[in-house]
Design a protein around this motif. Structure first.
Motif, short mmCIF file in Angstrom:
data_model
loop_
_atom_site.label_atom_id
_atom_site.label_comp_id
_atom_site.label_asym_id
_atom_site.label_seq_id
_atom_site.Cartn_x
_atom_site.Cartn_y
_atom_site.Cartn_z
N HIS A 61 56.75 -73.72 70.67
CA HIS A 61 56.10 -73.16 71.86
C HIS A 61 56.03 -71.64 71.76
O HIS A 61 54.98 -71.02 72.02
CB HIS A 61 56.85 -73.57 73.12
CG HIS A 61 56.33 -72.92 74.37
ND1 HIS A 61 55.15 -73.30 74.98
CD2 HIS A 61 56.81 -71.88 75.11
CE1 HIS A 61 54.93 -72.53 76.03
NE2 HIS A 61 55.92 -71.66 76.13
N PHE A 62 57.15 -71.01 71.37
CA PHE A 62 57.17 -69.56 71.19
C PHE A 62 56.15 -69.14 70.14
O PHE A 62 55.42 -68.17 70.34
CB PHE A 62 58.56 -69.09 70.74
CG PHE A 62 59.46 -68.66 71.87
CD1 PHE A 62 59.10 -67.60 72.70
CD2 PHE A 62 60.68 -69.29 72.10
CE1 PHE A 62 59.93 -67.18 73.74
CE2 PHE A 62 61.51 -68.88 73.13
CZ PHE A 62 61.14 -67.82 73.96
N TYR A 63 56.10 -69.88 69.05
CA TYR A 63 55.18 -69.55 67.95
C TYR A 63 53.73 -69.53 68.44
O TYR A 63 52.99 -68.57 68.22
CB TYR A 63 55.36 -70.57 66.81
CG TYR A 63 54.32 -70.48 65.72
CD1 TYR A 63 54.11 -69.30 65.02
CD2 TYR A 63 53.55 -71.59 65.40
CE1 TYR A 63 53.15 -69.22 64.01
CE2 TYR A 63 52.60 -71.52 64.39
CZ TYR A 63 52.40 -70.34 63.70
OH TYR A 63 51.46 -70.26 62.72
N ARG A 64 53.34 -70.59 69.14
CA ARG A 64 51.96 -70.68 69.64
C ARG A 64 51.67 -69.58 70.68
O ARG A 64 50.60 -68.96 70.66
CB ARG A 64 51.70 -72.07 70.24
CG ARG A 64 51.61 -73.19 69.22
CD ARG A 64 51.09 -74.47 69.85
NE ARG A 64 51.99 -74.96 70.89
CZ ARG A 64 53.01 -75.79 70.68
NH1 ARG A 64 53.27 -76.22 69.45
NH2 ARG A 64 53.77 -76.20 71.67
N GLN A 65 52.64 -69.36 71.56
CA GLN A 65 52.45 -68.37 72.62
C GLN A 65 52.34 -66.94 72.06
O GLN A 65 51.47 -66.17 72.46
CB GLN A 65 53.62 -68.44 73.62
CG GLN A 65 53.44 -67.56 74.86
CD GLN A 65 52.24 -67.99 75.70
OE1 GLN A 65 52.13 -69.15 76.09
NE2 GLN A 65 51.32 -67.06 75.95
N ILE A 66 53.23 -66.62 71.12
CA ILE A 66 53.22 -65.28 70.52
C ILE A 66 51.91 -65.04 69.76
O ILE A 66 51.29 -63.98 69.88
CB ILE A 66 54.44 -65.08 69.60
CG1 ILE A 66 55.73 -65.02 70.43
CG2 ILE A 66 54.30 -63.80 68.76
CD1 ILE A 66 57.00 -65.20 69.61
N GLU A 67 51.50 -66.04 69.00
CA GLU A 67 50.25 -65.92 68.24
C GLU A 67 49.07 -65.69 69.19
O GLU A 67 48.22 -64.82 68.96
CB GLU A 67 50.04 -67.17 67.40
CG GLU A 67 48.95 -67.02 66.35
CD GLU A 67 48.90 -68.19 65.39
OE1 GLU A 67 49.04 -67.97 64.19
OE2 GLU A 67 48.73 -69.34 65.87
N GLN A 68 49.03 -66.47 70.26
CA GLN A 68 47.95 -66.36 71.25
C GLN A 68 47.98 -64.98 71.92
O GLN A 68 46.93 -64.35 72.11
CB GLN A 68 48.13 -67.46 72.29
CG GLN A 68 47.00 -67.55 73.30
CD GLN A 68 47.21 -68.70 74.28
OE1 GLN A 68 47.68 -69.78 73.91
NE2 GLN A 68 46.90 -68.47 75.53
N ASP A 69 49.18 -64.51 72.26
CA ASP A 69 49.31 -63.20 72.92
C ASP A 69 48.86 -62.07 71.99
O ASP A 69 48.23 -61.10 72.43
CB ASP A 69 50.76 -62.97 73.37
CG ASP A 69 51.16 -63.85 74.55
OD1 ASP A 69 50.26 -64.42 75.19
OD2 ASP A 69 52.37 -63.98 74.80
N CYS A 70 49.20 -62.18 70.71
CA CYS A 70 48.78 -61.16 69.73
C CYS A 70 47.27 -61.13 69.60
O CYS A 70 46.66 -60.05 69.60
CB CYS A 70 49.42 -61.43 68.37
SG CYS A 70 51.18 -61.05 68.27
N VAL A 71 46.65 -62.30 69.49
CA VAL A 71 45.19 -62.38 69.36
C VAL A 71 44.52 -61.79 70.61
O VAL A 71 43.54 -61.04 70.51
CB VAL A 71 44.74 -63.85 69.15
CG1 VAL A 71 43.23 -63.97 69.28
CG2 VAL A 71 45.18 -64.35 67.78
N SER A 72 45.07 -62.08 71.79
CA SER A 72 44.51 -61.56 73.03
C SER A 72 44.58 -60.04 73.08
O SER A 72 43.61 -59.37 73.48
CB SER A 72 45.25 -62.14 74.25
OG SER A 72 45.05 -63.53 74.33
N LEU A 73 45.73 -59.49 72.67
CA LEU A 73 45.88 -58.03 72.67
C LEU A 73 44.89 -57.37 71.70
O LEU A 73 44.30 -56.34 72.02
CB LEU A 73 47.31 -57.64 72.30
CG LEU A 73 48.32 -57.46 73.44
CD1 LEU A 73 49.61 -56.85 72.90
CD2 LEU A 73 47.77 -56.59 74.55
N ILE A 74 44.75 -57.97 70.54
CA ILE A 74 43.83 -57.40 69.54
C ILE A 74 42.38 -57.46 70.07
O ILE A 74 41.62 -56.50 69.94
CB ILE A 74 43.93 -58.17 68.19
CG1 ILE A 74 45.30 -57.88 67.53
CG2 ILE A 74 42.80 -57.77 67.26
CD1 ILE A 74 45.61 -58.79 66.35
#
Length: 218
Positions: A61-74
């Motif tokens: 869950h952390f992995y998916r959330q962190i990846e999604q948050d990084c993509v959103s910020l970029i």
């Protein structure tokens, strides 16, 4: 008075800080899963694998959330080059953490399958190899927490000892003749050392990625 640009930057930095905190929380879970895997293998704790499986869902869950948050910020914040370097390295780094968590879960399952057999004579050597790998993970996570490039790169030096452990144990297991007609324990032990060797590689990657975040040099 805050300008729209400075307000946006403040929001970006707050979001970035939250992502970094989530990465450290994920790292703590992975480290604990590794500890539980060690306990299941070398203390024959058959309760530990089910705890690892529960934690692995949290890690994923952390992995998916962190990846999604990084993509959103970029995508939404147009980060400067240094921020982009940090975000891209974090996305790679959490993949390494997620893989270590997967290997920990695999080791727990192997421990259950190995349990009915007599304790193999190689468990002491494998435990030493396991402890070297856990020390590497701890070192890489400390480097990540402190953003310490030197400590991050130093993880690689320890990988040589793990590679030697793997080579030594593999050669000994390949020549084993004490299990006539029963191949499974040998196969399982080869899987254990292979998983440990891969976990050490991922810990090394994390250290390198920390150094890249700090220095910008690969």
């Amino acid at each position: 008075m805050n300008t729209p640009r400075s307000t946006t930057r403040t929001h970006f930095e707050r979001q970035l800080k939250r992502i970094q905190q989530d990465v450290l929380r994920m790292g703590a879970l992975v480290e604990n899963s590794f500890f539980l895997a060690r306990r299941s293998l070398f203390e024959r704790d058959l309760e530990a694998p089910s705890q690892i499986a529960i934690q692995d869902k949290q890690i994923d869950h952390f992995y998916r959330q962190i990846e999604q948050d990084c993509v959103s910020l970029i995508a939404l914040q147009a980060p400067v080059a240094q921020d982009l370097r940090l975000l891209s390295a974090i996305m790679q780094l959490v993949r390494d953490l997620e893989r270590i968590g997967d290997y920990a879960e695999d080791l727990g399952e192997i421990a259950v399958r190995l349990f009915p057999y007599p304790v193999p004579p190689y468990m002491g050597q494998m435990q030493m190899m396991c402890d070297r790998c856990r020390a590497m993970l701890a070192m890489s996570l400390a480097a990540l927490s402190d953003m310490d490039a030197e400590s991050g790169l130093a993880v690689k030096i320890r990988d040589d000892a793990v590679d030697l452990d793997y080579e030594t144990l593999y050669n000994e297991l390949a020549q084993q003749r004490d299990f006539p007609g029963v191949v499974e324990p040998i196969v399982l032990m080869v899987l254990i050392i292979r998983h440990l060797e891969r976990m050490a590689d991922h810990a090394t990657n994390i250290g390198k990625r920390v150094a890249y975040i700090v220095t910008g040099q690969r």
